[in-house]
Write a protein that holds these residues in place. Structure first.
Motif, PDB file in Angstrom:
ATOM      1  N   UNK A  71       0.827  -1.205   0.000  1.00 51.22           N
ATOM      2  CA  UNK A  71       0.000   0.000   0.000  1.00 51.22           C
ATOM      3  C   UNK A  71       0.865   1.260   0.000  1.00 51.22           C
ATOM      4  N   UNK A  72       0.512   2.186  -0.861  1.00 50.57           N
ATOM      5  CA  UNK A  72       1.207   3.482  -0.916  1.00 50.57           C
ATOM      6  C   UNK A  72       0.578   4.421   0.102  1.00 50.57           C
ATOM      7  N   UNK A  73       1.369   5.347   0.618  1.00 49.73           N
ATOM      8  CA  UNK A  73       0.830   6.308   1.586  1.00 49.73           C
ATOM      9  C   UNK A  73       0.370   7.600   0.909  1.00 49.73           C
ATOM     10  N   UNK A  74       1.088   8.050  -0.108  1.00 45.77           N
ATOM     11  CA  UNK A  74       0.698   9.279  -0.806  1.00 45.77           C
ATOM     12  C   UNK A  74      -0.488   8.988  -1.711  1.00 45.77           C
ATOM     13  N   UNK A  75      -1.434   9.921  -1.730  1.00 43.51           N
ATOM     14  CA  UNK A  75      -2.632   9.691  -2.543  1.00 43.51           C
ATOM     15  C   UNK A  75      -2.964  10.907  -3.395  1.00 43.51           C
ATOM     16  N   UNK A  76      -3.786  10.645  -4.413  1.00 39.62           N
ATOM     17  CA  UNK A  76      -4.273  11.704  -5.293  1.00 39.62           C
ATOM     18  C   UNK A  76      -5.728  11.386  -5.621  1.00 39.62           C
ATOM     19  N   UNK A  77      -6.543  12.429  -5.698  1.00 49.34           N
ATOM     20  CA  UNK A  77      -7.967  12.256  -5.960  1.00 49.34           C
ATOM     21  C   UNK A  77      -8.228  12.194  -7.467  1.00 49.34           C
ATOM     22  N   UNK A  78      -9.071  11.237  -7.863  1.00 47.40           N
ATOM     23  CA  UNK A  78      -9.410  11.058  -9.272  1.00 47.40           C
ATOM     24  C   UNK A  78     -10.928  10.985  -9.399  1.00 47.40           C
ATOM     25  N   UNK A  79     -11.515  11.949 -10.093  1.00 44.99           N
ATOM     26  CA  UNK A  79     -12.948  11.925 -10.347  1.00 44.99           C
ATOM     27  C   UNK A  79     -13.221  11.103 -11.617  1.00 44.99           C
ATOM     28  N   UNK A  80     -14.470  10.649 -11.739  1.00 39.52           N
ATOM     29  CA  UNK A  80     -14.852   9.837 -12.895  1.00 39.52           C
ATOM     30  C   UNK A  80     -14.521  10.560 -14.196  1.00 39.52           C
ATOM     31  N   UNK A  81     -13.970   9.830 -15.111  1.00 40.81           N
ATOM     32  CA  UNK A  81     -13.617  10.247 -16.468  1.00 40.81           C
ATOM     33  C   UNK A  81     -12.552  11.355 -16.542  1.00 40.81           C
ATOM     34  N   UNK A  82     -11.804  11.583 -15.468  1.00 39.38           N
ATOM     35  CA  UNK A  82     -10.667  12.501 -15.546  1.00 39.38           C
ATOM     36  C   UNK A  82      -9.506  11.789 -16.227  1.00 39.38           C
ATOM     37  N   UNK A  83      -8.573  12.578 -16.740  1.00 39.31           N
ATOM     38  CA  UNK A  83      -7.391  12.011 -17.387  1.00 39.31           C
ATOM     39  C   UNK A  83      -6.332  11.710 -16.342  1.00 39.31           C
ATOM     40  N   UNK A  84      -5.856  10.485 -16.341  1.00 40.10           N
ATOM     41  CA  UNK A  84      -4.778  10.055 -15.453  1.00 40.10           C
ATOM     42  C   UNK A  84      -3.496  10.098 -16.266  1.00 40.10           C
TER      43      UNK A  84
END
Length: 167
Positions: A71-84
C-alpha cells in the motif's frame, strides 16, 4: 624549514586526509535515490521513489508482484472520467513500464516517459459491487516482451494510492 613548521604541516595533511576519508565513508553509506515516477490528475500530482528497486537489477516477477501489492501512503484524488497522466524517469522508459492495479498488469509495456489515460473510469461499479473509495496502482519497470510473450525482467515498482473523487 624548522622542525616545528614541518610538524604543523604533517598534522594539517593528516587532518585533511582524515576529513576526506570520513567524507567518503559518509557518501558510501548513502543510498542512491531511485528513479522517480509521477501521477498527475488535473493540476495535482504526486511523485514517488520506488517501493522496490535494486539499482536496476532484476527483481523477478514474484517479488515485483509482492511489491505491487504494498500500500502506498501518498494519494491523489481522481474523479470519474478525468485524465490520469503518468510520467516516468527516462531510465524507466528505456527498459519499459506497465500500469498494474492491485498486483495485476492491466496495460501493455510502454517505452515512453509520459502516457495519459483519458476518460478512464477506474472506479466503475463492478458486478453489482459499489465503486471502491480507494484504488492502488503501480508503475512496474519491466522489459517489453518480444511478440506475445511475457516480460522476463522486472526492475522496479512505484506505488500510488488513488482516491475516488466521486465517492
Amino acid at each position: 624549514m624548522t622542525t616545528m613548521q614541518a610538524a604543523v604541516r604533517r598534522r594539517r595533511a593528516v587532518a585533511v586526509a582524515g576529513a576526506v576519508s570520513a567524507g567518503l565513508l559518509v557518501l558510501a553509506a548513502c543510498d542512491k535515490p531511485t528513479p522517480r515516477a509521477t501521477v498527475t490528475v488535473g493540476k495535482n500530482s504526486i511523485s514517488a521513489e520506488a517501493t522496490c528497486y535494486e539499482d536496476g537489477d532484476d527483481l523477478g516477477q514474484e517479488k515485483a508482484t509482492k511489491c505491487a501489492l504494498k500500500k502506498a501512503s501518498d494519494s491523489i484524488e481522481v474523479a470519474q472520467s478525468e485524465t490520469l497522466r503518468i510520467g516516468v524517469d527516462p531510465k524507466i522508459a528505456d527498459t519499459g513500464w506497465a500500469l498494474w492495479i492491485n498486483g495485476q498488469q492491466v496495460t501493455n509495456v510502454y517505452k515512453k516517459t509520459y502516457y495519459s489515460f483519458q476518460g478512464v473510469d477506474l472506479f466503475a461499479d463492478q458486478q453489482g459491487q459499489a465503486a471502491p473509495k480507494t484504488l492502488y496502482i503501480s508503475i512496474v519497470e519491466q522489459d517489453k516482451p518480444k511478440s506475445a510473450g511475457t516480460s522476463k525482467e522486472f526492475k522496479g515498482v512505484w506505488n500510488f494510492k488513488l482516491v475516488n473523487g466521486d465517492a
